[in-house]
Motif scaffolding. Structure first.
Motif, PDB file in Angstrom:
ATOM      1  N   LYS A  52     -20.679  44.376  -7.456  1.00  0.00           N
ATOM      2  CA  LYS A  52     -21.524  44.486  -8.654  1.00  0.00           C
ATOM      3  C   LYS A  52     -22.753  45.299  -8.270  1.00  0.00           C
ATOM      4  O   LYS A  52     -23.358  45.974  -9.095  1.00  0.00           O
ATOM      5  N   ARG A  82     -14.258  36.578  -8.612  1.00  0.00           N
ATOM      6  CA  ARG A  82     -15.523  35.848  -8.689  1.00  0.00           C
ATOM      7  C   ARG A  82     -15.804  35.348 -10.102  1.00  0.00           C
ATOM      8  O   ARG A  82     -15.252  35.863 -11.073  1.00  0.00           O
ATOM      9  N   THR A  83     -16.662  34.327 -10.181  1.00  0.00           N
ATOM     10  CA  THR A  83     -17.205  33.927 -11.484  1.00  0.00           C
ATOM     11  C   THR A  83     -18.714  34.210 -11.434  1.00  0.00           C
ATOM     12  O   THR A  83     -19.254  34.566 -10.384  1.00  0.00           O
ATOM     13  N   PHE A  84     -19.363  34.045 -12.573  1.00  0.00           N
ATOM     14  CA  PHE A  84     -20.786  34.378 -12.655  1.00  0.00           C
ATOM     15  C   PHE A  84     -21.631  33.128 -12.923  1.00  0.00           C
ATOM     16  O   PHE A  84     -21.156  32.158 -13.503  1.00  0.00           O
ATOM     17  N   ASN A  88     -20.052  34.685 -18.286  1.00  0.00           N
ATOM     18  CA  ASN A  88     -20.028  36.116 -18.575  1.00  0.00           C
ATOM     19  C   ASN A  88     -18.617  36.489 -19.020  1.00  0.00           C
ATOM     20  O   ASN A  88     -17.830  37.014 -18.250  1.00  0.00           O
ATOM     21  N   LEU A  89     -18.320  36.154 -20.300  1.00  0.00           N
ATOM     22  CA  LEU A  89     -16.967  36.414 -20.798  1.00  0.00           C
ATOM     23  C   LEU A  89     -17.034  37.199 -22.097  1.00  0.00           C
ATOM     24  O   LEU A  89     -17.946  37.988 -22.292  1.00  0.00           O
ATOM     25  N   PHE A  90     -16.085  36.942 -22.984  1.00  0.00           N
ATOM     26  CA  PHE A  90     -15.954  37.728 -24.214  1.00  0.00           C
ATOM     27  C   PHE A  90     -16.158  36.785 -25.408  1.00  0.00           C
ATOM     28  O   PHE A  90     -15.185  36.226 -25.931  1.00  0.00           O
ATOM     29  N   PRO A  91     -17.412  36.607 -25.822  1.00  0.00           N
ATOM     30  CA  PRO A  91     -17.753  35.527 -26.753  1.00  0.00           C
ATOM     31  C   PRO A  91     -17.058  35.566 -28.112  1.00  0.00           C
ATOM     32  O   PRO A  91     -16.755  34.520 -28.657  1.00  0.00           O
ATOM     33  N   VAL A  92     -16.797  36.774 -28.650  1.00  0.00           N
ATOM     34  CA  VAL A  92     -16.189  36.789 -29.986  1.00  0.00           C
ATOM     35  C   VAL A  92     -14.662  36.659 -29.938  1.00  0.00           C
ATOM     36  O   VAL A  92     -14.020  36.477 -30.966  1.00  0.00           O
ATOM     37  N   LEU A  93     -14.097  36.740 -28.741  1.00  0.00           N
ATOM     38  CA  LEU A  93     -12.641  36.559 -28.635  1.00  0.00           C
ATOM     39  C   LEU A  93     -12.320  35.069 -28.529  1.00  0.00           C
ATOM     40  O   LEU A  93     -13.150  34.268 -28.102  1.00  0.00           O
ATOM     41  N   GLU A 141     -13.770  30.320 -17.731  1.00  0.00           N
ATOM     42  CA  GLU A 141     -14.059  31.310 -16.686  1.00  0.00           C
ATOM     43  C   GLU A 141     -13.222  31.010 -15.438  1.00  0.00           C
ATOM     44  O   GLU A 141     -12.649  31.921 -14.833  1.00  0.00           O
ATOM     45  N   ILE A 144      -9.575  31.929 -16.158  1.00  0.00           N
ATOM     46  CA  ILE A 144      -9.362  33.377 -16.022  1.00  0.00           C
ATOM     47  C   ILE A 144      -9.162  33.736 -14.556  1.00  0.00           C
ATOM     48  O   ILE A 144      -8.250  34.471 -14.189  1.00  0.00           O
TER      49      ILE A 144
ATOM     50  N   LEU B 190      -6.339  44.165 -27.799  1.00  0.00           N
ATOM     51  CA  LEU B 190      -7.155  43.098 -27.195  1.00  0.00           C
ATOM     52  C   LEU B 190      -8.078  43.681 -26.124  1.00  0.00           C
ATOM     53  O   LEU B 190      -9.270  43.351 -26.058  1.00  0.00           O
ATOM     54  N   ARG B 193     -10.950  45.575 -27.707  1.00  0.00           N
ATOM     55  CA  ARG B 193     -11.962  44.663 -28.269  1.00  0.00           C
ATOM     56  C   ARG B 193     -12.800  44.052 -27.142  1.00  0.00           C
ATOM     57  O   ARG B 193     -14.007  43.893 -27.273  1.00  0.00           O
ATOM     58  N   ALA B 194     -12.127  43.728 -26.042  1.00  0.00           N
ATOM     59  CA  ALA B 194     -12.860  43.177 -24.887  1.00  0.00           C
ATOM     60  C   ALA B 194     -13.842  44.221 -24.352  1.00  0.00           C
ATOM     61  O   ALA B 194     -14.975  43.901 -23.993  1.00  0.00           O
ATOM     62  N   THR B 197     -16.841  44.226 -26.401  1.00  0.00           N
ATOM     63  CA  THR B 197     -17.595  42.973 -26.336  1.00  0.00           C
ATOM     64  C   THR B 197     -18.399  42.855 -25.047  1.00  0.00           C
ATOM     65  O   THR B 197     -19.547  42.447 -25.060  1.00  0.00           O
ATOM     66  N   ASN B 198     -17.763  43.153 -23.914  1.00  0.00           N
ATOM     67  CA  ASN B 198     -18.429  42.949 -22.626  1.00  0.00           C
ATOM     68  C   ASN B 198     -17.761  43.837 -21.566  1.00  0.00           C
ATOM     69  O   ASN B 198     -16.981  43.357 -20.747  1.00  0.00           O
ATOM     70  N   ARG B 201     -17.830  43.146 -17.653  1.00  0.00           N
ATOM     71  CA  ARG B 201     -17.046  42.079 -17.042  1.00  0.00           C
ATOM     72  C   ARG B 201     -15.640  42.537 -16.662  1.00  0.00           C
ATOM     73  O   ARG B 201     -15.021  41.995 -15.733  1.00  0.00           O
ATOM     74  N   PHE B 204     -14.205  43.183 -13.082  1.00  0.00           N
ATOM     75  CA  PHE B 204     -14.008  42.004 -12.242  1.00  0.00           C
ATOM     76  C   PHE B 204     -12.712  41.269 -12.603  1.00  0.00           C
ATOM     77  O   PHE B 204     -12.340  40.299 -11.967  1.00  0.00           O
ATOM     78  N   LEU B 205     -12.069  41.743 -13.685  1.00  0.00           N
ATOM     79  CA  LEU B 205     -10.733  41.255 -14.034  1.00  0.00           C
ATOM     80  C   LEU B 205      -9.677  42.265 -13.576  1.00  0.00           C
ATOM     81  O   LEU B 205      -8.491  42.097 -13.837  1.00  0.00           O
TER      82      LEU B 205
END
Lengths: 231, 327
Positions: A52, A82-84, A88-93, A141, A144, B190, B193-194, B197-198, B201, B204-205
């Protein structure tokens, strides 16, 4: 056999040295906590390892591969996930869609429901992420990360901000995970740290000041002084 | 059973509304009313343009001021091809696809590695360079006069009858809309849209944001170019105005009016925009002023566009479930 080797990593922000010549090695099967007071450089170190942030010096090897110059997506594809600290994800999904993003990448879409079941978040699958409680978001998270089939998982403050019940659930899940995964946990909650890990690395002012088994760290005079308040 | 489940997952309010609209557009030709068919054709062309634009803006979260470039590439491709190489509008329209694809990739390489603000400025700059080239390369593009006489009657198809051209446009419109609907429902939908949105991130996926942005830009560019190609055949003439940045900003206005976070938002915006500009403009001298005021009101008070407003209204009357048409 080692899985992660950090060699002389340094990261500066202007004149401020956030991570100062840090080196350590983690063996396969080890569960390690990185602890230290706020501003010790823990998250910066993880940010450098996972790219990062760019390091100002030093090298990082993961599973025998030099990942210092690799972009984050390549590091992720090698299995270092890693996680945060702040979710730190995709809130509207939807929760299902958040998990599917990992599933699509790693070919584990068929496992979305079973991972949700294991984590106890199946009933939230069709809700948007913003509509579910923080504890559930943290578990999403984690879900995922699991769907990405990691070789090593770095969790940045996994129980921060969680209530007692969510905290208990998270620790239960992590205890199960450590049996099959290499875990690094950055955490302030000492109960969680001492319950979970085999080894603790203590940082202060960007440097490692102690590294050892939890029982040794608990007795370490310097650690007690600067971190545990001399108890 | 599995097929039935897949089918159920594919059907939502968007596809029902889309099929109804396609049916309605099909019926308009039976009225034989030239003006209605004219407006409906423009709605379809600008609907395609706005829906294509929104792949980048609404899905991927990238603001482009340079979509006139793609529209212009489509329009000039069909014009140059049919006037110089092969006199057929269908082949000309299809020829615009690989040209738009190539253009999108070049634009992507030049712009997508940078931040969102730089992307907006770079797309604006590229579209203005293209516009200037269209003016200056008179021997090729006809300069500011443009290219005239783009044929509706060709070797393979004859679109000279208004009804035939109308159905020609309707077939492209239906195919593109259904294609975009399938995209919305697919894994790439999808991922896009991701991305909007962000995007920080996603690496890191394990995803490359550059690759995802490039996918969004090429789809958006090709769809916008197809709108431009249909536009050129419709008017039988193309001028550099279509590549000017204000023209390229029109699908942005349409997306905002309809609601850029709704699948059908840009199409709804195109219906309103085209209807207003072709009807109100005939009566109101200051229609641009009215449009500007309406846009400011929309952005200040109804940020989700018309569909967002309707959704909140439906939510107030507990009918929200019938209006969940976001993508």
């Amino acid at each position: 056999m080692e899985i992660l080797r950090v060699e002389n990593i340094t990261k500066r922000f202007g004149r401020f040295v956030a991570v100062d010549n840090v080196s350590f090695t983690i063996s396969k099967g080890e569960t390690v906590a990185i602890i230290g007071p706020n501003g010790a450089g823990k998250t910066t170190l993880v940010n450098v390892i996972t790219k990062k942030l760019e390091p100002d010096g030093g090298r990082v090897f993961f599973d025998g591969i030099d990942i210092t110059r690799l972009p984050p997506q390549k590091i992720s594809r090698l299995g270092l996930i890693r996680t945060f600290q702040v979710v730190n994800l995709f809130p509207v999904l939807k929760v299902r869609e958040n998990l599917a993003l990992a599933g699509l990448r790693a070919g584990t879409t068929g496992e979305v429901e079973s991972v949700a079941e294991i984590l106890g978040i199946k009933r939230y699958l069709d809700k948007r992420l913003v509509e579910v409680p923080l504890g559930v978001q943290k578990l999403v998270e984690l879900g995922i990360s699991l769907l990405l089939k990691p070789k090593m998982l770095i969790l940045d403050e996994p129980v921060a901000g969680l209530g007692a019940e969510d905290r208990f659930n998270m620790v239960k899940v992590l205890l199960e995970l450590k049996k099959s995964l290499n875990l690094i946990v950055i955490e302030h909650d000492m109960d969680v740290v001492f319950t979970l890990v085999d080894r603790i690395i203590v940082m202060d002012k960007g440097r490692i000041i102690a590294d050892g088994k939890p029982e040794n760290i608990r007795e370490n005079k310097l650690v007690k002084e600067i971190y545990l308040g001399g108890e | 059973m599995y097929m039935l489940r897949r089918l159920r997952a594919l059907i939502d309010g968007n596809i029902i509304a889309l099929l109804l609209l396609i049916g309605l557009l099909g019926l308009i030709s039976f009225t034989g009313h030239r003006f209605y068919m004219y407006i409906a054709t423009l709605i379809m062309i600008f609907g395609i343009f706005a829906m294509g634009y929104n792949i980048l803006f609404g899905y991927a979260g990238l603001l482009s001021f340079g979509h006139g470039l793609f529209f212009g590439v489509g329009a000039y491709s069909v014009a140059l091809f049919t006037l110089n190489v092969y006199r057929d509008p269908l082949v000309g329209v299809l020829f615009s696809i690989p040209i738009a694809l190539l253009t999108s990739i070049i634009v992507g390489i030049l712009t997508l590695k940078h931040g969102r603000v730089y992307f907006a400025i770079l797309t604006l700059a590229l579209s203005m360079i293209f516009w200037s080239a269209l003016i200056k390369l008179r021997w090729l593009t006809g300069g500011s006069d443009g290219l005239v006489g783009i044929p509706k009657r060709g070797v393979l198809v004859d679109l000279s009858a208004p009804t035939v051209f109308y159905y020609f446009t309707l077939v492209f419109f239906a195919a593109i809309m259904l294609g975009l609907y399938m995209l919305n429902k697919s894994r790439y939908g999808l991922l896009l849209r991701a991305l909007g949105t962000n995007e920080d991130r996603l690496p890191f996926l394990g995803y490359s944001t550059f690759t995802l942005r490039m996918i969004a830009l090429t789809i958006s560019g090709v769809v916008s170019a197809l709108a431009g190609a249909l536009y050129a055949v419709f008017y039988s003439v193309v001028t550099p105005d279509v590549a000017y940045w204000t023209f390229g900003a029109e699908p942005l206005v349409m997306s905002l009016i309809g609601g850029s976070s709704y699948f059908l938002g840009p199409l709804v915006g195109a219906i309103i925009f085209v209807s207003l500009t072709t009807t109100v403009a005939r009566f109101a001298e200051y229609w641009m002023l009215l449009l500007g005021a309406a846009l400011i009101a929309m952005i200040l008070f109804f940020r989700g566009g018309l569909l967002g407003f309707l959704e909140s209204l439906a939510g107030r009357f507990k009918l929200g479930v019938y209006l969940r048409w976001r993508f």
